[in-house]
Scaffold this motif. Structure first.
Motif, PDB file in Angstrom:
ATOM      1  N   THR A   4       0.829  -1.203   0.000  1.00 21.90           N
ATOM      2  CA  THR A   4       0.000   0.000   0.000  1.00 21.90           C
ATOM      3  C   THR A   4       0.864   1.254   0.000  1.00 21.90           C
ATOM      4  O   THR A   4       0.476   2.261  -0.592  1.00 21.90           O
ATOM      5  CB  THR A   4      -0.955   0.036   1.206  1.00 21.90           C
ATOM      6  OG1 THR A   4      -0.198  -0.006   2.411  1.00 21.90           O
ATOM      7  CG2 THR A   4      -1.934  -1.116   1.167  1.00 21.90           C
ATOM      8  N   ARG A   7       1.954   1.753  -3.549  1.00 24.05           N
ATOM      9  CA  ARG A   7       0.839   2.251  -4.347  1.00 24.05           C
ATOM     10  C   ARG A   7       0.625   3.743  -4.076  1.00 24.05           C
ATOM     11  O   ARG A   7       0.395   4.525  -4.995  1.00 24.05           O
ATOM     12  CB  ARG A   7      -0.430   1.464  -4.025  1.00 24.05           C
ATOM     13  CG  ARG A   7      -1.612   1.886  -4.875  1.00 24.05           C
ATOM     14  CD  ARG A   7      -2.807   1.020  -4.642  1.00 24.05           C
ATOM     15  NE  ARG A   7      -2.479  -0.355  -4.967  1.00 24.05           N
ATOM     16  CZ  ARG A   7      -3.095  -1.397  -4.443  1.00 24.05           C
ATOM     17  NH1 ARG A   7      -4.050  -1.233  -3.570  1.00 24.05           N
ATOM     18  NH2 ARG A   7      -2.769  -2.626  -4.779  1.00 24.05           N
ATOM     19  N   LYS A   8       0.719   4.121  -2.806  1.00 17.87           N
ATOM     20  CA  LYS A   8       0.576   5.533  -2.440  1.00 17.87           C
ATOM     21  C   LYS A   8       1.680   6.364  -3.094  1.00 17.87           C
ATOM     22  O   LYS A   8       1.427   7.451  -3.618  1.00 17.87           O
ATOM     23  CB  LYS A   8       0.622   5.675  -0.924  1.00 17.87           C
ATOM     24  CG  LYS A   8       0.434   7.075  -0.423  1.00 17.87           C
ATOM     25  CD  LYS A   8       0.447   7.091   1.090  1.00 17.87           C
ATOM     26  CE  LYS A   8       0.221   8.469   1.628  1.00 17.87           C
ATOM     27  NZ  LYS A   8       0.226   8.496   3.094  1.00 17.87           N
ATOM     28  N   MET A  12       1.231   9.341  -5.890  1.00 17.72           N
ATOM     29  CA  MET A  12       1.792  10.674  -5.652  1.00 17.72           C
ATOM     30  C   MET A  12       2.695  11.100  -6.803  1.00 17.72           C
ATOM     31  O   MET A  12       2.677  12.263  -7.223  1.00 17.72           O
ATOM     32  CB  MET A  12       2.556  10.701  -4.329  1.00 17.72           C
ATOM     33  CG  MET A  12       1.657  10.694  -3.110  1.00 17.72           C
ATOM     34  SD  MET A  12       2.562  10.590  -1.563  1.00 17.72           S
ATOM     35  CE  MET A  12       3.443  12.132  -1.557  1.00 17.72           C
ATOM     36  N   SER A  48       7.378  11.848  -2.833  1.00 19.00           N
ATOM     37  CA  SER A  48       6.848  10.495  -2.976  1.00 19.00           C
ATOM     38  C   SER A  48       7.940   9.433  -2.953  1.00 19.00           C
ATOM     39  O   SER A  48       7.651   8.263  -2.736  1.00 19.00           O
ATOM     40  CB  SER A  48       6.054  10.379  -4.267  1.00 19.00           C
ATOM     41  OG  SER A  48       6.908  10.503  -5.369  1.00 19.00           O
TER      42      SER A  48
END
Length: 61
Positions: A4, A7-8, A12, A48
């Motif tokens: 996760t 993925r975040k 971003m 990110s």
């Protein structure tokens, strides 16, 4: 958990990339607004990388 976070980080980067290039385009008409968008997008892409890096604990591969 790690999936996760990646993925975040990818989301971003994608949003930052779009915002960066949209800021460059907008700056051809409105300089200040476009510059703010481009700087914000670049910051989002740079920030990110925190979520994209794999962290190895205790020196294990």
């Amino acid at each position: 958990m790690m999936k996760t976070m990646k993925r975040k980080g990818f989301i971003m980067v994608l949003i930052g990339f779009i915002l960066f290039f949209a800021g460059i385009y907008v700056s051809t008409h409105w300089i200040v607004i476009g510059a703010i968008m481009a700087v914000g997008g670049g910051s989002l892409m740079g920030g990110s990388t925190y979520f994209l890096v794999d962290v190895k604990k205790n020196g294990q591969n």
